[in-house]
Motif scaffolding. Sequence first.
Motif, mmCIF file in Angstrom:
data_model
loop_
_atom_site.group_PDB
_atom_site.id
_atom_site.type_symbol
_atom_site.label_atom_id
_atom_site.label_comp_id
_atom_site.label_asym_id
_atom_site.label_seq_id
_atom_site.Cartn_x
_atom_site.Cartn_y
_atom_site.Cartn_z
ATOM 1 N N ASP A 126 0.731 -1.129 -0.116
ATOM 2 C CA ASP A 126 0.039 -0.120 -0.024
ATOM 3 C C ASP A 126 0.871 1.373 -0.222
ATOM 4 O O ASP A 126 0.506 2.277 -0.394
ATOM 5 C CB ASP A 126 -0.839 0.146 1.357
ATOM 6 C CG ASP A 126 -2.081 -0.975 1.067
ATOM 7 O OD1 ASP A 126 -2.233 -1.495 -0.235
ATOM 8 O OD2 ASP A 126 -2.620 -1.289 2.068
ATOM 9 N N ALA A 129 1.463 2.790 -3.175
ATOM 10 C CA ALA A 129 0.541 3.578 -3.925
ATOM 11 C C ALA A 129 0.465 5.119 -3.405
ATOM 12 O O ALA A 129 0.121 5.872 -4.113
ATOM 13 C CB ALA A 129 -0.703 2.762 -3.429
ATOM 14 N N ALA A 130 1.300 5.125 -2.404
ATOM 15 C CA ALA A 130 1.448 6.609 -1.838
ATOM 16 C C ALA A 130 2.633 7.263 -2.439
ATOM 17 O O ALA A 130 3.010 8.555 -1.993
ATOM 18 C CB ALA A 130 1.509 6.516 -0.127
ATOM 19 N N ILE A 190 -2.290 -0.445 -6.682
ATOM 20 C CA ILE A 190 -3.537 -0.500 -6.737
ATOM 21 C C ILE A 190 -4.188 -1.686 -6.998
ATOM 22 O O ILE A 190 -5.188 -2.037 -6.305
ATOM 23 C CB ILE A 190 -4.014 0.593 -7.594
ATOM 24 C CG1 ILE A 190 -3.297 1.883 -7.410
ATOM 25 C CG2 ILE A 190 -5.503 0.590 -8.299
ATOM 26 C CD1 ILE A 190 -3.628 2.844 -8.584
ATOM 27 N N ARG A 243 -5.136 4.475 -14.375
ATOM 28 C CA ARG A 243 -3.992 5.303 -13.851
ATOM 29 C C ARG A 243 -2.786 5.147 -14.916
ATOM 30 O O ARG A 243 -2.160 6.070 -15.087
ATOM 31 C CB ARG A 243 -3.561 4.795 -12.672
ATOM 32 C CG ARG A 243 -2.353 5.607 -12.150
ATOM 33 C CD ARG A 243 -1.816 5.342 -10.318
ATOM 34 N NE ARG A 243 -0.773 6.403 -10.235
ATOM 35 C CZ ARG A 243 0.060 6.228 -9.295
ATOM 36 N NH1 ARG A 243 -0.072 5.307 -8.298
ATOM 37 N NH2 ARG A 243 0.880 7.174 -9.134
ATOM 38 N N GLY A 246 -3.670 7.505 -17.758
ATOM 39 C CA GLY A 246 -3.536 9.026 -17.666
ATOM 40 C C GLY A 246 -2.168 9.541 -16.847
ATOM 41 O O GLY A 246 -2.012 10.689 -16.505
ATOM 42 N N THR A 248 1.042 11.121 -16.152
ATOM 43 C CA THR A 248 1.475 12.331 -16.679
ATOM 44 C C THR A 248 2.960 12.524 -16.407
ATOM 45 O O THR A 248 3.957 12.262 -17.330
ATOM 46 C CB THR A 248 0.703 13.578 -16.195
ATOM 47 O OG1 THR A 248 -0.453 13.348 -16.360
ATOM 48 C CG2 THR A 248 1.210 14.663 -17.178
ATOM 49 N N ALA A 252 6.467 11.783 -18.871
ATOM 50 C CA ALA A 252 7.187 13.044 -19.437
ATOM 51 C C ALA A 252 8.459 13.016 -18.982
ATOM 52 O O ALA A 252 9.535 13.307 -19.711
ATOM 53 C CB ALA A 252 6.293 14.280 -18.847
ATOM 54 N N MET B 1 -0.713 7.936 5.704
ATOM 55 C CA MET B 1 -1.128 6.476 5.065
ATOM 56 C C MET B 1 -2.648 6.424 5.299
ATOM 57 O O MET B 1 -2.958 5.713 6.301
ATOM 58 C CB MET B 1 -0.427 5.451 5.650
ATOM 59 C CG MET B 1 0.301 4.844 4.601
ATOM 60 S SD MET B 1 1.250 5.166 3.418
ATOM 61 C CE MET B 1 1.614 6.857 3.979
ATOM 62 N N LEU B 3 -4.396 5.011 3.595
ATOM 63 C CA LEU B 3 -4.855 4.011 2.766
ATOM 64 C C LEU B 3 -5.414 2.866 3.261
ATOM 65 O O LEU B 3 -6.564 2.361 2.576
ATOM 66 C CB LEU B 3 -3.560 3.262 2.125
ATOM 67 C CG LEU B 3 -3.059 4.072 0.818
ATOM 68 C CD1 LEU B 3 -2.032 3.112 0.417
ATOM 69 C CD2 LEU B 3 -4.234 3.754 -0.100
ATOM 70 N N GLN B 4 -5.453 2.582 4.526
ATOM 71 C CA GLN B 4 -5.982 1.575 5.157
ATOM 72 C C GLN B 4 -7.566 2.070 5.490
ATOM 73 O O GLN B 4 -7.934 2.966 5.302
ATOM 74 C CB GLN B 4 -5.349 1.107 6.304
ATOM 75 C CG GLN B 4 -4.007 0.566 6.321
ATOM 76 C CD GLN B 4 -4.031 -0.702 5.466
ATOM 77 O OE1 GLN B 4 -4.877 -1.655 5.577
ATOM 78 N NE2 GLN B 4 -3.381 -0.736 4.054
ATOM 79 N N LEU B 12 -6.971 5.813 -3.969
ATOM 80 C CA LEU B 12 -6.760 5.329 -5.188
ATOM 81 C C LEU B 12 -7.036 6.518 -6.119
ATOM 82 O O LEU B 12 -6.278 6.692 -6.991
ATOM 83 C CB LEU B 12 -7.568 4.072 -5.693
ATOM 84 C CG LEU B 12 -7.265 2.882 -4.979
ATOM 85 C CD1 LEU B 12 -8.345 1.601 -5.213
ATOM 86 C CD2 LEU B 12 -6.050 2.593 -4.817
ATOM 87 N N GLY B 15 -4.188 9.120 -6.033
ATOM 88 C CA GLY B 15 -3.043 8.518 -6.691
ATOM 89 C C GLY B 15 -3.190 8.821 -8.368
ATOM 90 O O GLY B 15 -2.413 9.084 -8.902
ATOM 91 N N ALA B 16 -4.669 8.738 -8.687
ATOM 92 C CA ALA B 16 -4.696 8.962 -10.233
ATOM 93 C C ALA B 16 -4.622 10.372 -10.742
ATOM 94 O O ALA B 16 -4.530 10.722 -11.938
ATOM 95 C CB ALA B 16 -6.087 8.393 -10.568
ATOM 96 N N ALA B 18 -3.073 13.736 -11.459
ATOM 97 C CA ALA B 18 -1.630 13.860 -11.936
ATOM 98 C C ALA B 18 -1.448 15.384 -12.006
ATOM 99 O O ALA B 18 -2.386 16.308 -12.136
ATOM 100 C CB ALA B 18 -1.670 13.391 -13.362
ATOM 101 N N LEU B 19 -0.117 15.528 -11.609
ATOM 102 C CA LEU B 19 0.271 16.929 -11.555
ATOM 103 C C LEU B 19 0.557 17.429 -12.985
ATOM 104 O O LEU B 19 1.317 17.066 -13.545
ATOM 105 C CB LEU B 19 1.737 16.993 -10.684
ATOM 106 C CG LEU B 19 2.364 18.460 -10.356
ATOM 107 C CD1 LEU B 19 1.447 19.070 -9.503
ATOM 108 C CD2 LEU B 19 3.716 18.222 -9.849
ATOM 109 N N SER B 198 11.733 18.334 -25.701
ATOM 110 C CA SER B 198 10.530 17.791 -26.009
ATOM 111 C C SER B 198 9.355 18.324 -25.583
ATOM 112 O O SER B 198 8.192 18.472 -26.034
ATOM 113 C CB SER B 198 10.186 16.309 -25.169
ATOM 114 O OG SER B 198 10.244 16.402 -23.755
ATOM 115 N N THR B 236 12.873 16.520 -21.227
ATOM 116 C CA THR B 236 11.924 17.584 -20.991
ATOM 117 C C THR B 236 12.879 18.718 -20.176
ATOM 118 O O THR B 236 13.641 18.423 -19.346
ATOM 119 C CB THR B 236 11.052 17.070 -19.897
ATOM 120 O OG1 THR B 236 10.124 15.937 -20.329
ATOM 121 C CG2 THR B 236 9.761 18.039 -19.460
#
Lengths: 325, 378
Positions: A126, A129-130, A190, A243, A246, A248, A252, B1, B3-4, B12, B15-16, B18-19, B198, B236
């Motif tokens: 886990d 994931a962080a 994940i 994920r 997407g 990024t 990059a 954390m 997460l638990q 999750l 996590g998805a 994005a910066l 790039s 980059t």
Amino acid sequence: MTSSSPAAPQGRERRTRDSRVGDKIFMNLARGSGILLLVIMAAIAGFLAWRSGLALSNNQGNFLTTFEWAPDAPKPVFGIPVLVVGTIVSAVIAMAIAVPVAIGIALFISHYAPRRIAQPFAYLVDLLAAVPSIVYGLWGALFLVPHMDGLTSWLNEYLGWTYIFDQTKSGTPRNLFTVGILLAIMVLPIITAVTREVFRQVPRMHEEAALALGATRWEMIRTAVLPFGRPGIISASMLGLGRALGETIAVAVVLSSSNVLSLHILDAGGGTFAQNIALKFAEAGDSGRNALMASGLVLFVITLLVNGAARLIIARRKEYSGANA
Amino acid sequence: MKLQRNGRSKALAIGAVALVSSLSLAACGSDNNNGNTTASGSSGSASAAPAINCGKSGSLIAAGSTAQGTAIDVWKTNFSGACSGTTINYQGVGSGAGIQQFNQGKVQFAGSDSALKPAEVDASKAVCTGGQAIDLPMAGGLISLVFNVEGVDSLVLDAPTAAKIFDSQITKWNDPAIAALNPGAKLPDADIQSFHRSDDSGTTDNLTKYFAAAANGAWTYPSSKTWAAKGGQSATGSAGVAAQVKQVKNSISYVELAFAQTNNLKSAAINTGASKPVEATAANAATTFAKAAISGTGSDLALKLDYATKDEGAYPLVLVTYEIVCDKGNKAETLDTLKAFLGYTISDAGQKAAGDKGYVPLPKELTDKVNAVIPTLA
């Protein structure tokens, strides 16, 4: 959120009325959240569609077949095929590596490892994931890429005849294959976390029945655990795929992007939607931004399709998996 | 954390996310070294203090080119150090975005790597009441052709050869074209690993402008911020390509001087047709700036750089970054602060402070002209 008055002495009457109010509040909150989500999704889609329309009406090239990305040129030309291929190829590589490994880890944690080890091990996964994606990106650029030389040349030498592993250009392995491996590591936690939880919920009776019929541990997993967990594995993979599609900044940093469409995944080049947006946004003018929005819309649609497909698969599987037994 | 327990799916989702781009919001004016009693060795700030005319105190918001970000950082620190009560907030969002924000009236000035286009000037008239946006050259730079070739300490290239290298027409280091420019050098029989940016970049824009002007047709693409050629690899940001050149043998790329210096990369000298190849040094770049013609009209000081210069000791591959302001119709409440800040940046102290960070101090011919324009801003 709900107000559960502890040990209300007034008796039954009052408690039910209380919980009715609570129910109502909670129902409205839940409904509001649901509506809000739909409104946000619609707003995003609408905004992207509007800006995309502006961009596409200016495009002198063909959005679906042009390789170049030069929306700010006097004659704006831009297209998405390189990005579509790059995004899908890197995500497919990531899934091909991550899903089997994740299932293995999840099975280890849920069925093989002694409890003493399983718990901290699960935490550790886990923890992965962080880790922020820029950290993965830097690790990929500074450590993974220099160490990919061996594997790359091995694949080129022994699997070069397959076309996709044929390396036609010399140079550092900052290619879609390396990106795929990096993405695999990023989506691993994940997928592992979700599948692990699903495997834990396999009814004890099923497992014991399998064992009682003389199955070995692996046979038990194959006959009782995996069929039950299949919808879970699929939805976990879809989360991971989302994920990967997407991602990024890690892409990059690692990928040597170009506007060349090639299925030689060991050659540097290609690009992904999210990576392209991240790189081009800063210096883009009006037209460039709209073009990037258009590419964002395509990614949005691809992600929706993937999720939709996953839902369909899960819905069909449910009927004959062990879940309803 | 977190997460638990309850929030697994929430985590999750996080996590998805994005910066997309990291804006560097540097803290403003935190070094309040009033009076500048610090040791005189550090980055010219000590000598700067007495020369700074603070103007009315206030806060300036600006945005634009990342290429001049480091210079602005130094100027900001020195200026707000000497003038307490004044803060300057510069966001390095890229030239294009900077001009866009300027034309929406969100910032008091914008930093840009290239002069305003006519359409952008037209758009500025809505913000600059009674006037229009003008370009003031503020920081000079030079682009080094950095290389990492084993056994080669100094390299000479000319514009056509460099253009062919970056366009993958020349692919080996021991190519006759390179050998002819470097008699006696031990050039390896190795593939050239050329790296380009790039991301869209003013550095690429200036390099390709140089190729278009000086490479005698060897560069067949139009100049643009987007890399147009097919071959080579990309990375980059200036820091990214510099890191690749450092890491990868037999590589070549182009970065601004500061990045070449901080990464200890070797820079190629350019054979311009002058009696001997011109080294990539700030002094040689200043020679080119001194001869640049002004292409802007009125108080607009956009420069026309002579990329094909054959003058002795004039390094041709240079760039100049501008501050974009209104000639008339600047916001009244910040006008005085704006003039004071720009006055400081173009002063000898300001230019020297930027020079210590790898920029090229503009020659006196040019700073005099900018100094003449600043008081006329309204």
